[in-house]
Design a protein around this motif. Structure first.
Motif, PDB file in Angstrom:
ATOM      1  N   ASP A  97     -43.162  24.654  -5.910  1.00  0.00           N
ATOM      2  CA  ASP A  97     -44.150  24.098  -4.971  1.00  0.00           C
ATOM      3  C   ASP A  97     -45.492  23.981  -5.704  1.00  0.00           C
TER       4      ASP A  97
ATOM      5  N   ALA B 154     -35.506  21.317   2.735  1.00  0.00           N
ATOM      6  CA  ALA B 154     -36.762  21.213   1.997  1.00  0.00           C
ATOM      7  C   ALA B 154     -37.880  20.724   2.907  1.00  0.00           C
TER       8      ALA B 154
ATOM      9  N   ARG C 266     -30.272  25.031  -9.699  1.00  0.00           N
ATOM     10  CA  ARG C 266     -31.560  24.343  -9.690  1.00  0.00           C
ATOM     11  C   ARG C 266     -32.725  25.305  -9.477  1.00  0.00           C
TER      12      ARG C 266
ATOM     13  N   ILE D 272     -36.786  25.125  -7.819  1.00  0.00           N
ATOM     14  CA  ILE D 272     -37.744  24.324  -7.049  1.00  0.00           C
ATOM     15  C   ILE D 272     -39.114  24.978  -7.172  1.00  0.00           C
TER      16      ILE D 272
ATOM     17  N   GLN E 256     -40.590  15.543  -4.567  1.00  0.00           N
ATOM     18  CA  GLN E 256     -40.659  15.362  -3.121  1.00  0.00           C
ATOM     19  C   GLN E 256     -42.111  15.391  -2.663  1.00  0.00           C
TER      20      GLN E 256
ATOM     21  N   GLU F 210     -43.431  18.955  -4.326  1.00  0.00           N
ATOM     22  CA  GLU F 210     -42.462  19.865  -4.927  1.00  0.00           C
ATOM     23  C   GLU F 210     -41.720  19.142  -6.060  1.00  0.00           C
ATOM     24  N   THR F 211     -41.345  19.890  -7.071  1.00  0.00           N
ATOM     25  CA  THR F 211     -40.481  19.354  -8.121  1.00  0.00           C
ATOM     26  C   THR F 211     -39.190  20.163  -8.139  1.00  0.00           C
ATOM     27  N   ILE F 212     -38.089  19.469  -8.394  1.00  0.00           N
ATOM     28  CA  ILE F 212     -36.764  20.091  -8.402  1.00  0.00           C
ATOM     29  C   ILE F 212     -36.134  19.831  -9.764  1.00  0.00           C
ATOM     30  N   TYR F 213     -35.649  20.882 -10.409  1.00  0.00           N
ATOM     31  CA  TYR F 213     -35.039  20.802 -11.735  1.00  0.00           C
ATOM     32  C   TYR F 213     -33.547  21.098 -11.559  1.00  0.00           C
TER      33      TYR F 213
END
Length: 304
Positions: free
Chosen positions: A236, A136, A232, A234, A286, A242-245
Motif C-alpha cells: 500500500d 482488495a 504474491r 501487496i 490498483q 497499491e502495487t501487487i507483485y
C-alpha cells in the motif's frame, strides 16, 4: 483332229465334275457357308445386337433419374458428427511437448468435454480474480482518502507519517524487459488453472530467483498465495494506490505484513507460481481497488 477335241472336252467335263463334287462335300461339311446360311446368321446377329443394346441404352439414360436422389444422400448435419482424427504421439516424447489440447481429442464427446473443461477453468480463474479484486477493493475502502489526515491520503497514521519522511520516487521493479503488456491476450493454462483473456498487469521477463524491488515506499499489506496468481506481495503506497507483485517464488518473501518499506526494498524473488508459462514478474497497479495500466502509471512517474 476330232479325236483330240473330244478328249479335251471330256477332260474339261471331268474337271468340272470334280469341282462340283468338291463343292458338294464342302457344303456338306460346313453348311453355314451357303448363301442362305450366311444371310440367316447376318440377320440373327443384327437382331441380337439390337436386343442387347436398346435396353442398355434405355437403362443408362434413366440412371440419373433414380440412382442419385436426395433421399439417398446423407444429410448435411451428419458430416459434423463424424469422429475427429486422432493424434498419435511417440511414448518417448517429452510430457511438455504433448500437453493435451482440443486438437488431440479423438471423439466428438471427448472434444466437447475438453472445451467444457477449458471454459470451466477460465470461469474459475475469472471468479478468483473477481474475488481478489473485491477483497482488495474492500481493503482500500477501509483506507479511504482523507485529505485532513496527511498529504499521503492514507488513514494509516503510521504510513502517512512514514511517507512524509522518505522518498516516494518510483522505480522499475526488475531490470528485465516487458514481456507481456496490459490488455487482451490469449489464455494461458496449466495445472493451476487458466488465465483471463485480459491481462490486468504487466509482465517483466526475468530469471527465477531475481530480486524484486518495491517500486515506491509503502506498507506491506499481504504476503502469501493468490490462487491462480501464485505467491504474491501487496504494498500500500497511500492515497488508494497499491502495487501487487505476482508469481514470486514460494518462501522467497523478504518482507512481512505490516512492514514499512522504502522504494527499492527487495520484497521477494522472481518465480513461476500459479498460472504461468515461465519465470517472470507480474506487476499490477490498483487505484481505489481498480486495476490500471502499470506501464502508463510508471512511465508518468519516470520509473520506465
Amino acid at each position: 483332229m476330232r479325236s483330240r477335241s473330244t478328249r479335251s472336252t471330256s477332260s474339261r467335263s471331268s474337271r468340272t465334275a470334280v469341282q462340283k463334287a468338291d463343292a458338294t462335300r464342302a457344303i456338306n461339311r460346313e453348311p453355314w457357308r451357303t448363301p442362305q446360311s450366311r444371310r440367316f446368321w447376318q440377320s440373327f446377329r443384327r437382331s441380337a445386337i439390337l436386343l442387347l443394346a436398346v435396353p442398355g441404352l434405355i437403362g443408362t439414360l434413366a440412371l440419373p433419374a433414380f440412382a442419385f436422389t436426395e433421399s439417398n444422400l446423407p444429410p448435411a448435419s451428419n458430416f459434423s458428427q463424424l469422429e475427429a482424427q486422432s493424434l498419435n504421439v511417440n511414448e518417448k516424447a517429452l510430457p511438455i511437448l504433448v500437453n493435451r489440447d482440443t486438437y488431440s481429442a479423438t471423439t466428438t464427446a471427448e472434444l466437447t468435454a475438453s472445451r467444457a473443461a477449458e471454459a470451466a477453468a477460465a470461469k474459475k480463474a475469472s471468479d478468483e480474480a473477481a474475488r481478489l479484486a473485491a477483497q482488495a477493493a474492500a481493503g482500500t475502502a477501509a483506507r479511504a482518502f482523507d485529505p485532513n489526515r496527511s498529504s499521503s491520503g492514507s488513514t494509516d497514521a503510521d504510513l502517512s507519517g512514514y511517507l512524509d519522511t522518505v522518498s516516494t520516487v518510483w522505480q522499475r521493479p526488475v531490470a528485465g524487459p516487458i514481456s507481456s503488456p496490459y490488455g487482451p491476450r490469449g489464455l494461458i493454462c496449466n495445472g493451476a488453472g487458466c488465465s483471463n483473456s485480459f491481462h490486468d498487469g504487466m509482465d517483466f521477463s526475468a530469471d527465477c530467483g531475481t530480486p524484486i524491488k518495491a517500486v515506491s515506499a509503502g506498507r506491506v499489506t499481504f504476503t502469501g498465495s493468490g490462487g491462480s496468481y501464485g505467491q504474491r506481495v501487496i504494498v500500500d503506497h497511500g492515497g488508494g494506490v497499491e502495487t501487487i507483485y505476482g508469481h514470486v517464488q514460494t518462501g522467497s518473501f523478504k518482507v512481512a505484513v505490516g512492514d514499512l518499506i522504502e522504494g527499492g526494498t527487495i520484497v521477494a524473488l522472481v518465480g513461476a507460481t500459479g498460472v504461468v508459462s515461465g519465470c517472470h514478474l507480474d506487476l499490477k497497479v490498483q487505484l481505489d481497488g481498480k486495476f490500471t495500466n502499470p506501464q502508463t502509471y510508471l512511465e508518468a512517474r519516470g520509473a520506465l
